[in-house]
Design a protein around this motif. Structure first.
Motif, PDB file in Angstrom:
ATOM      1  N   GLU A 103       0.810  -1.217   0.000  1.00  0.00           N
ATOM      2  CA  GLU A 103       0.000   0.000   0.000  1.00  0.00           C
ATOM      3  C   GLU A 103       0.842   1.266   0.000  1.00  0.00           C
ATOM      4  OE1 GLU A 103      -3.040   0.201   2.925  1.00  0.00           O
ATOM      5  OE2 GLU A 103      -3.964  -1.682   2.322  1.00  0.00           O
ATOM      6  N   ASP A 104       1.986   1.250   0.694  1.00  0.00           N
ATOM      7  CA  ASP A 104       2.790   2.470   0.756  1.00  0.00           C
ATOM      8  C   ASP A 104       3.475   2.784  -0.573  1.00  0.00           C
ATOM      9  OD1 ASP A 104       4.628   0.435   0.749  1.00  0.00           O
ATOM     10  OD2 ASP A 104       5.657   1.042   2.586  1.00  0.00           O
ATOM     11  N   GLN A 106       1.626   2.367  -3.441  1.00  0.00           N
ATOM     12  CA  GLN A 106       0.513   2.673  -4.331  1.00  0.00           C
ATOM     13  C   GLN A 106       0.243   4.177  -4.338  1.00  0.00           C
ATOM     14  OE1 GLN A 106      -2.964   0.316  -3.415  1.00  0.00           O
ATOM     15  NE2 GLN A 106      -1.742  -1.511  -3.031  1.00  0.00           N
ATOM     16  N   SER A 108      -2.103   7.522  -4.077  1.00  0.00           N
ATOM     17  CA  SER A 108      -3.069   7.834  -3.020  1.00  0.00           C
ATOM     18  C   SER A 108      -4.507   7.502  -3.395  1.00  0.00           C
ATOM     19  CB  SER A 108      -2.970   9.321  -2.652  1.00  0.00           C
ATOM     20  OG  SER A 108      -3.255  10.132  -3.787  1.00  0.00           O
ATOM     21  N   ARG A 112      -7.043   0.027  -2.989  1.00  0.00           N
ATOM     22  CA  ARG A 112      -6.644  -0.611  -1.731  1.00  0.00           C
ATOM     23  C   ARG A 112      -6.138   0.405  -0.715  1.00  0.00           C
ATOM     24  NH1 ARG A 112      -5.162  -6.417  -1.676  1.00  0.00           N
ATOM     25  NH2 ARG A 112      -6.148  -7.379  -3.475  1.00  0.00           N
ATOM     26  N   ARG A 113      -5.425   1.413  -1.199  1.00  0.00           N
ATOM     27  CA  ARG A 113      -4.903   2.427  -0.285  1.00  0.00           C
ATOM     28  C   ARG A 113      -5.989   3.425   0.104  1.00  0.00           C
ATOM     29  NH1 ARG A 113       0.688   5.885  -1.206  1.00  0.00           N
ATOM     30  NH2 ARG A 113       0.640   7.019   0.775  1.00  0.00           N
ATOM     31  N   SER A 116      -8.465   1.747   2.506  1.00  0.00           N
ATOM     32  CA  SER A 116      -7.841   0.843   3.483  1.00  0.00           C
ATOM     33  C   SER A 116      -8.519   0.897   4.850  1.00  0.00           C
ATOM     34  CB  SER A 116      -6.351   1.161   3.623  1.00  0.00           C
ATOM     35  OG  SER A 116      -6.158   2.495   4.083  1.00  0.00           O
TER      36      SER A 116
END
Length: 218
Positions: A103-104, A106, A108, A112-113, A116
């Motif tokens: 996620e970090d 991806q 913004s 999924r992010r 989340s």
């Protein structure tokens, strides 16, 4: 797409289910299908039930029934014969493993992010948290839209464009499967290195060499 409903919020076990109808079309073949995702009744019925009518132009040619989470059947209206259209538990084993970056890494606004916190809330069965998380994202989107309108800016989608009343990709997919995978990845992730594209391409075409699952935050 159908709507999602949360059942059992006040009492019993909480269950999320799909409801309402949607339409799938294949204009090239003149086919269309009206699909109804049925919600379970209070005293009868079952979860994840589905029913549909398949048409060729204006003629009904088949019926779809079953459960989208288990087995879906299709019946030929002309012959009356029924066969399995999709077995989620059996055929699902042949689906290529999904590969996503952490996620970090991806953007913004990637699903999924972006969602989340809502995902965590649903997994925790905390509907109050889920409602707040959903509202936070939607309120931010409304503010972005308001700012664009105030500045007279027109939002231009990154990957799709409107043609003849339909949203279509700004991209033509190559016919060769391997070329298509690499081309689509380069289109969506232009900054990816050749090595990354090669690994993803091989993974998509050969599940046996898939990288180990990525542990995403829960």
């Amino acid at each position: 797409m159908p709507n999602m409903y949360a059942r059992g919020i006040l009492f019993g076990k909480m269950v999320l289910e799909l409801g309402d109808t949607c339409v799938a079309k294949n204009e090239k073949l003149g086919l269309s299908c009206d699909l109804e995702f049925k919600t379970k009744g209070f005293f009868s019925g079952t979860y994840n039930a589905i029913a549909g009518r398949l048409r060729r132009n204006t003629t009904d040619v088949a019926e779809i029934s079953g459960r989208w989470s288990h087995v879906m059947d299709i019946k030929n209206n002309k012959t009356g014969k029924k066969r399995v259209l999709f077995d989620a538990q059996k055929d699902g084993q042949n689906v290529v493993p999904k590969w996503v970056p952490p996620e970090d890494e991806q953007e913004s606004n990637e699903s999924r992010r972006l969602w989340s916190q809502l995902t965590k809330a649903i997994n925790a069965k905390d509907m109050e948290w889920a409602t707040d998380a959903k509202s936070t994202v939607e309120d931010a989107q409304r503010e972005d839209r308001k700012r664009r309108e105030e500045k007279g800016e027109v939002y231009v989608p990154r990957f799709f464009e409107l043609k003849d009343g339909r949203w279509v990709p700004k991209f033509i997919v190559p016919k060769d499967p391997k070329e298509a995978v690499a081309a689509v990845q380069n289109w969506i992730f232009p900054s990816a290195t050749a090595t990354e594209v090669k690994v993803k391409t091989e993974t998509s075409t050969n599940p046996s060499i898939a990288p180990p699952p990525i542990a995403l935050p829960t």
